[in-house]
Design a protein around this motif. Structure first.
Motif, PDB file in Angstrom:
ATOM      1  N   ALA A  64       0.870  -1.183   0.000  1.00 18.86           N
ATOM      2  CA  ALA A  64       0.000   0.000   0.000  1.00 18.86           C
ATOM      3  C   ALA A  64       0.901   1.225   0.000  1.00 18.86           C
ATOM      4  CB  ALA A  64      -0.912  -0.016   1.221  1.00 18.86           C
ATOM      5  N   HIS A 108      -6.865   2.287  -5.782  1.00 19.81           N
ATOM      6  CA  HIS A 108      -7.865   2.490  -4.731  1.00 19.81           C
ATOM      7  C   HIS A 108      -8.317   3.943  -4.682  1.00 19.81           C
ATOM      8  CE1 HIS A 108      -7.671  -1.299  -2.409  1.00 19.81           C
ATOM      9  NE2 HIS A 108      -6.501  -1.411  -2.986  1.00 19.81           N
ATOM     10  N   HIS A 207     -11.083  -3.430   3.544  1.00 22.25           N
ATOM     11  CA  HIS A 207      -9.955  -2.976   4.375  1.00 22.25           C
ATOM     12  C   HIS A 207     -10.605  -2.357   5.597  1.00 22.25           C
ATOM     13  CE1 HIS A 207      -6.207  -1.018   5.567  1.00 22.25           C
ATOM     14  NE2 HIS A 207      -6.879   0.110   5.656  1.00 22.25           N
ATOM     15  N   SER A 210      -6.617   0.279  10.372  1.00 23.83           N
ATOM     16  CA  SER A 210      -5.165   0.322  10.411  1.00 23.83           C
ATOM     17  C   SER A 210      -4.679   0.220  11.850  1.00 23.83           C
ATOM     18  CB  SER A 210      -4.726   1.654   9.804  1.00 23.83           C
ATOM     19  OG  SER A 210      -3.420   1.550   9.310  1.00 23.83           O
ATOM     20  N   GLN A 211      -3.400  -0.171  11.980  1.00 32.44           N
ATOM     21  CA  GLN A 211      -2.788  -0.333  13.312  1.00 32.44           C
ATOM     22  C   GLN A 211      -3.635  -1.307  14.150  1.00 32.44           C
ATOM     23  OE1 GLN A 211       0.096   0.196  14.089  1.00 32.44           O
ATOM     24  NE2 GLN A 211       0.423   0.760  16.177  1.00 32.44           N
ATOM     25  N   GLY A 247      -5.068  -4.149   4.232  1.00 32.29           N
ATOM     26  CA  GLY A 247      -3.848  -4.103   5.054  1.00 32.29           C
ATOM     27  C   GLY A 247      -4.219  -3.902   6.507  1.00 32.29           C
ATOM     28  N   GLY A 248      -3.362  -3.215   7.235  1.00 26.66           N
ATOM     29  CA  GLY A 248      -3.759  -2.789   8.570  1.00 26.66           C
ATOM     30  C   GLY A 248      -3.063  -3.407   9.760  1.00 26.66           C
ATOM     31  N   ARG A 293       1.869   0.131   6.330  1.00 28.39           N
ATOM     32  CA  ARG A 293       2.603   0.488   7.545  1.00 28.39           C
ATOM     33  C   ARG A 293       3.597  -0.592   7.977  1.00 28.39           C
ATOM     34  NH1 ARG A 293       0.511   3.889  11.288  1.00 28.39           N
ATOM     35  NH2 ARG A 293      -1.558   3.539  10.414  1.00 28.39           N
TER      36      ARG A 293
HETATM   37  C1  PLP Z   1      -4.201   2.360   3.916  1.00 28.08           C
HETATM   38  C2  PLP Z   1      -4.626   1.150   3.207  1.00 28.08           C
HETATM   39  C3  PLP Z   1      -3.872  -0.002   3.304  1.00 28.08           C
HETATM   40  C4  PLP Z   1      -2.641  -0.127   4.167  1.00 28.08           C
HETATM   41  O1  PLP Z   1      -2.922   0.019   5.510  1.00 28.08           O
HETATM   42  P1  PLP Z   1      -1.730  -0.157   6.570  1.00 28.08           P
HETATM   43  O2  PLP Z   1      -2.388   0.098   7.862  1.00 28.08           O
HETATM   44  O3  PLP Z   1      -0.719   0.887   6.234  1.00 28.08           O
HETATM   45  O4  PLP Z   1      -1.212  -1.540   6.423  1.00 28.08           O
HETATM   46  C5  PLP Z   1      -4.267  -1.108   2.581  1.00 28.08           C
HETATM   47  N1  PLP Z   1      -5.370  -1.062   1.800  1.00 28.08           N
HETATM   48  C6  PLP Z   1      -6.122   0.043   1.688  1.00 28.08           C
HETATM   49  C7  PLP Z   1      -7.303   0.034   0.807  1.00 28.08           C
HETATM   50  C8  PLP Z   1      -5.794   1.185   2.390  1.00 28.08           C
HETATM   51  O5  PLP Z   1      -6.543   2.268   2.282  1.00 28.08           O
END
Ligand code: PLP
Length: 432
Positions: A64, A108, A207, A210-211, A247-248, A293
């Protein structure tokens, strides 16, 4: 320390990727973004090995790139077998200039402009991840004009709130991203996408945030997505080829953040999903994960030079640095945690509670509050803010007409510039 690529050398200086950070600060000046190439590669391999081991060779990872985007980074993740996520023409262009094959890029964003859509199609983007019905229609029209059939995924909202640390069915349906399963919009948009001649629906994406440290979130969202795929198969006769779970995964910014065992998480997720597809009588789609991340955060560090040290007796102590919210807006934006060390004297007793303040003309320009540094810290001392590889350089600005710091890569005892420092002339380059 917070990450294993940190250490202390015989001079008592902080090291990063085995290199003396004080020397690097002197060589390149501050503020300075450092990135540890080996750590980026290590993080990529952890993901790609796990996803292939547990989901098979055709599963994949996408970096990402909004987490940190510049040409060299696209080269590195490509070499590690990653595709990439992009969210703007700027990221598409950067990836393109890095020689990235855009067939492996997923576009995206919750609001792709007409220009973005045309530009990405012209450059052979692999997939659009469509957020909503209007966008599907806009992409369909542009694809028809250009006489192409465009692959898409649909971004769905499974209705999970990752920050309650439990799976709930209602939360997050109101997100600005995606089409909600609960409201029926996800099913409607799927029906429409399947009816369009210049669109090829390949599958679905979600998705949830995050974190994230709780692996249960991924299990629960995969279950909701697989149930949706089964319903679409039963009612519309379409079986998704791809399921992209976003992700996340969280990273350690401070000691109290837990370690995440990515391999174990992906293993458990795969076990659960294999059982679920069997129960639902659908085939396992090609699985993608999209870490941002967790690929770059702990591969980054920012070095600053201390300036004014202001002690307000009975109130607060401030240590001001030569950067701030222009190179790291995350504390000002949402109170993100960071660990801070003296790079010059990482082992000196940290006996002063203080606030690390930026140099921008804004009271909210703080990097971190209530941290500890040596009480006798003074002008000229180098300060390291750790784990800044994600969402720092990519979120940086020229506020107060500060030039953006360079990104210096470290690799096996060598350092090289991946992004140059902005000069005063760079600052005025677009001024007429
Ligand atoms: C931000 C994002 C990610 C990555 O998220 P991280 O927390 O940095 O791993 C993945 N997919 C989408 C659609 C996002 O918006």
């Amino acid at each position: 320390m917070i990450c294993e690529n940190l250490g202390v050398n015989s001079l008592g200086h902080l090291t990063f990727g085995g290199m003396d950070t004080v020397e690097l600060a002197e060589k390149y000046g501050t503020p300075l973004y450092l990135m540890d190439e080996n750590r980026i590669r290590h993080n990529c391999r952890t993901y790609i090995n796990a996803i292939r081991k547990y989901f098979g060779e055709n599963a994949g990872c996408l970096y990402a790139s909004k987490a940190c985007s510049f040409k060299r980074l696209y080269e590195i993740v490509r070499e590690e077998g990653f595709g990439t996520d992009v969210v703007s023409s700027g990221e598409v262009y950067t990836a393109l200039k890095a020689g990235f094959d855009l067939k492996n890029a997923f576009f995206h964003s919750n609001n792709k402009t007409d220009e973005d859509i045309a530009f990405a199609i012209d450059n052979g983007i692999g997939y659009f991840v469509c957020d909503n019905l209007e966008e599907v229609m806009a992409i369909s029209e542009t694809a028809a004009e250009k006489n192409v059939t465009q692959n898409i995924l649909l971004r769905l909202t499974p209705g999970i709130d990752p920050h309650t640390y439990e799976a709930v069915n209602t939360g997050k349906v109101d997100s600005k991203f995606g089409s909600a399963i609960e409201t029926g919009q996800a099913f409607e948009i799927t029906k429409t996408a399947l009816s369009l001649k210049n669109i090829r629906l390949c599958g679905f994406h979600c998705h949830v945030g995050s974190q994230i440290f709780d692996s249960e979130i991924y299990i629960r969202s995969s279950e909701i997505m697989l149930e949706f795929i089964a319903r679409v198969k039963a009612e519309l006769g379409f079986e998704a080829e791809i399921l992209d779970l976003g992700g996340g995964y969280g990273v350690r910014y401070i000691d109290s953040n837990p370690y995440i065992d990515i391999d174990k998480n992906i293993c458990e997720l795969a076990d659960f999903m294999k059982k679920t597809v069997a129960q639902l009588n659908i085939k396992m789609p090609r699985i993608y994960l999209e870490p941002g991340r967790s690929i770059v955060a702990d591969a980054g560090m920012t070095l600053y030079t201390a300036g004014t040290v202001k002690k307000i007796p009975g109130y607060k102590n401030y240590v001001s640095i030569d950067g701030g919210m222009a190179d790291n807006p995350r504390y000002a934006l949402y109170g993100s945690y960071y660990s801070v060390r003296s790079a010059t004297r990482p082992e000196a007793p940290c006996d002063m509670v203080c606030t690390l303040a930026g140099r921008c003309c804004e009271s909210g320009d703080l990097i971190q509050e209530n941290i500890r540094l040596p009480h006798d810290i003074k002008r000229g001392e180098k300060i390291a803010v750790l784990t800044t590889g994600a969402y720092n350089y990519s979120m940086s600005s020229n506020y107060n007409r500060l030039g953006k710091p360079p990104v210096v890569m470290i690799n096996d005892g060598k350092d090289y510039v991946a992004v140059k420092r902005e000069t005063l002339d760079d600052i005025i380059r677009n001024d007429i």
